[in-house]
Design an enzyme around this catalytic site. Structure first.
Site, mmCIF file in Angstrom:
data_model
loop_
_atom_site.group_PDB
_atom_site.id
_atom_site.type_symbol
_atom_site.label_atom_id
_atom_site.label_comp_id
_atom_site.label_asym_id
_atom_site.label_seq_id
_atom_site.Cartn_x
_atom_site.Cartn_y
_atom_site.Cartn_z
ATOM 1 N N GLU A 38 40.289 44.433 46.510
ATOM 2 C CA GLU A 38 41.090 43.958 45.401
ATOM 3 C C GLU A 38 40.871 44.933 44.244
ATOM 4 O O GLU A 38 39.753 45.078 43.757
ATOM 5 C CB GLU A 38 40.631 42.556 45.011
ATOM 6 C CG GLU A 38 41.725 41.720 44.417
ATOM 7 C CD GLU A 38 41.244 40.304 44.184
ATOM 8 O OE1 GLU A 38 41.399 39.472 45.093
ATOM 9 O OE2 GLU A 38 40.694 40.047 43.110
ATOM 10 N N ASP A 80 40.169 36.637 32.106
ATOM 11 C CA ASP A 80 38.893 37.233 32.489
ATOM 12 C C ASP A 80 37.829 37.031 31.428
ATOM 13 O O ASP A 80 38.129 36.953 30.236
ATOM 14 C CB ASP A 80 39.080 38.731 32.749
ATOM 15 C CG ASP A 80 39.772 38.986 34.073
ATOM 16 O OD1 ASP A 80 39.185 38.622 35.114
ATOM 17 O OD2 ASP A 80 40.895 39.509 34.069
#
Lengths: 406, 272
Positions: B49, B60
């Site tokens: 990823e 995030d």
């Protein structure tokens, strides 16, 4: 055709997914999607609930001090030598700006939804203070995220929030201003979504915020429309309001959208000048993209990275703008213009000396555009400006510009 | 058959759990990303990823946010990320690559231009954190034409009705976000994850990956009991941050961290 578009506007925008043409929408991480649906459902329910409306109306009257007057600025009108200038006095609201209209609405909604914890982002601190104020009154825990840079620029508002019992969290990431505060508030919401209500301060963010905040702020335009009709017997020829995220502007504009004879001007912060790239005027110098939950005009580079903005006024220092403004620009119903720091500062001093009203630096951008527009209009025309906030919070900034300290 | 499907089919036949490392492309320097990717594959990565740096990564935590900042100091754009995939594919034709990021860099490049180039360089999937199915119609149809799987997230807050809707749109695998929070901020509760995954399994035949709160081998092993894939990100990115001033050490250092996870998962897989 254009006329028909304007008449149908209210039924068409936003659509049920929160889109204003290609703008708006719900661009958030999956964790928040159910919360957005729950908020939408609660909002749609309570906005038609007579008890909720009665509570709102009572608080807007007794706690906020509405209706705010419109004021004919006779000295300034004479000085500029053109249209008659009326100011919508949102600066007279409790806490000093239009922000409380929305903070109150959302906080009352939070209470009905059983949320105990309020979070908010703030730039100039006006929305933070408004949120801290209603949280204090409703006895709710309140956390406000504020860019470290803005904390320095707006020390007095930070202290006001603390006095009101709010925790102010400095945001050190990115450009340390409003956009970073929004990122951080969204992160908090993701982590505490069950018990937390996020009071967004402007007409941006994911659906239903742009619509809901607009509806709470539209009281500005509804009142102003009635007031100007009562005082002058006719509609104004033009409206002017400053635009950061655009909540005071949409609040004024929205009830006039179907009145196609009324021109509307949104004034963005041109900072040091659009040509320098150091500004906060996405509608004048940006391109469409996706940020903070909606598609809208953004200040970004060619790779889609958000670039740092600049404005003398912390409340305009934001790289995006509400999606409804993006749409009103594209369909040509509103014009979007910009005013530099210097021009805004000059208007700030001018209104202060001619009318005895010290405006917020944000609102000074709207005033500065009036100094350009009014002289091009005739004395039988009417210009209505949203004086969205008072300048008390800007004493430090203005004094520093003059080389003075306190 | 897509590389992602092939990969999961093979692992299933072997009774193994996929290990999916995440790193941000261009962190801390662009040249070291491809060597790190090869090292991760050697250390046991089944799928990669690769994060597209974004200035405002709202989903995030601070670890990946700082990784984005380091990458953006080098002006790493989506074009660069695709070039890195191209370079990776010169040596590695079979490890699936999923790009992960936010909508705006994709909007800036244009969905069509992205899809063409991504297909050409060998991207297998795309996960756009802030583009839920509600906003994905156009993106989905373009990615479909270019045989790129759209990976969707399911969160602890997602209702069963919504899971069903997401499952109908999803391709490749479904990524279950194991915590309420941003990446790298909390530890997951395996029992809770197991419950959600069993609901998801009743709605889809797609493989189920789990990520967002897996910090060490023990957690990775525990999750591997219930999931088809384990995604680890912040612990690898932390390692990159620690060695940011000596990027030449990074391929080995990051591979070490992943190898521990691989070992823990394999031990558990064998005991199954």
């Amino acid at each position: 055709m254009a006329e028909q578009l304007d008449k149908d506007y209210y039924d068409t925008y936003p659509d049920d997914k929160g889109h204003f043409g290609p703008y708006g929408g719900r661009f958030v991480g999956e964790t928040l999607m159910e919360a957005l649906y729950a908020l939408e459902e609660a909002y749609n329910h309570y906005k038609n609930d007579p008890e909720f409306q009665a509570e709102m109306d009572k608080d807007l009257a007794d706690f906020v001090g509405r209706p705010s007057p419109i004021y004919l600025a006779e000295n300034w009108t004479r000085k500029l030598g053109g249209a008659r200038i009326f100011l919508k006095r949102e600066d007279l609201n409790h806490t000093g700006a239009h922000k409380i209209n929305n903070a109150l609405g959302q906080a009352l909604l939070a209470k009905r939804m059983g949320k105990k914890r309020i979070i908010a982002e703030t730039g100039a601190g006006q929305h933070g203070v408004a949120t801290a104020t209603v949280a204090a009154r409703l006895g709710m825990e309140c956390i406000v995220y504020m860019g470290a840079e803005d904390i320095q620029r707006q020390a007095q508002n930070v202290y006001r929030m603390k006095l009101l019992g709010t925790t102010v969290v400095p945001v050190e990431s990115g450009s340390r201003t409003l956009k970073d505060a929004l990122n951080e508030a969204l992160r908090d919401w993701v982590a505490n979504v069950d018990e937390t209500f996020y009071i967004i301060g402007t007409v941006a963010g994911p659906h239903p915020y742009p619509k809901m905040v607009r509806d709470f702020q539209a009281i500005i335009g509804r009142e102003a429309r009635n007031q100007i009709l009562k005082v002058t017997g006719r509609l104004p020829d033009a409206l002017i309001a400053c635009i950061g995220g655009g909540s005071n502007a949409i609040g004024l504009f929205h009830p006039f959208i179907a009145d196609t004879e009324v021109a509307m001007y949104g004034v963005e912060g041109a900072g040091y000048g659009i040509e320098t790239g150091k500004h906060s005027a996405p509608l004048s110098g940006g391109t469409p993209g996706v940020l903070h939950g909606n598609r809208t005009y953004l200040m970004q580079d060619k790779n889609g990275q958000i670039i740092e903005t600049h404005s003398i006024s912390a409340g305009l220092d934001y790289p995006g703008v509400g999606p409804e403004h993006a749409w009103l620009k594209d369909i040509g119903r509103a014009q979007y213009v910009s005013i530099t720091d210097d021009e805004a500062l000059q208007a700030f001093h001018e209104l202060t000396r001619t009318e005895g009203i010290i405006p917020a630096l944000e609102s000074s951008h709207a005033l500065a555009y009036a100094t350009k527009l009014a002289p091009t209009m005739s004395p039988d025309q009417i210009l209505l400006i949203n004086l969205s906030g008072r300048g008390d919070k800007d004493m430090h900034t203005v004094a520093a510009m003059a080389g003075l300290g306190f | 058959m897509s590389r992602i499907k092939q990969c999961f089919d093979k692992l299933k036949a072997d009774g193994q759990t996929a290990l999916i490392p995440y790193i941000t492309a261009g962190d801390p320097e662009p040249w070291v990303t491809v060597p790190i990717l090869h090292a991760l594959v050697s250390a046991g990565a089944d799928i990669i990823e690769l994060g597209i740096p974004f200035s405002d990564p709202m989903s995030d935590g601070p670890v990946i946010q700082k990784a984005c900042e380091r990458a953006l100091k080098n002006d790493v754009s989506l074009h660069h990320v695709l070039d890195m995939v191209n370079q990776f594919r010169q040596k590695d034709k079979h490890t699936p690559i999923v790009l992960m990021g936010y909508a705006n860099p994709l909007e800036a490049m244009g969905y069509q231009a992205f899809a063409e180039r991504a297909q050409q360089v060998g991207v297998d999937g795309i996960l756009t954190v802030d583009m839920p199915p509600e906003e994905s119609d156009e993106f989905l149809s373009i990615m479909d034409k270019h045989e790129i799987d759209i990976i969707f997230l399911v969160a602890p807050t997602t209702s069963i009705e919504r899971m069903d809707k997401i499952a109908k749109h999803a391709k490749g695998f479904i990524y279950y976000v194991s915590i309420k929070g941003v990446t790298g901020t909390a530890s997951l509760d395996v029992t809770e994850v197991a419950e959600k995954l069993s609901i998801l399994r009743s709605l889809t035949d797609l493989p189920l990956g789990v990520g967002f709160g897996i910090r060490n081998g023990a957690a990775a092993a525990a999750v591997s009991e219930v999931a088809d894939a384990v995604v680890v990100g912040s612990s690898l990115v932390n390692c990159i941050a620690d060695h940011a001033d000596k990027p030449e050490d990074l391929p080995a250092a990051v591979a070490n961290v992943l190898a521990e996870m691989r070992h823990a998962i394999n031990s558990r897989d064998m005991a199954k």
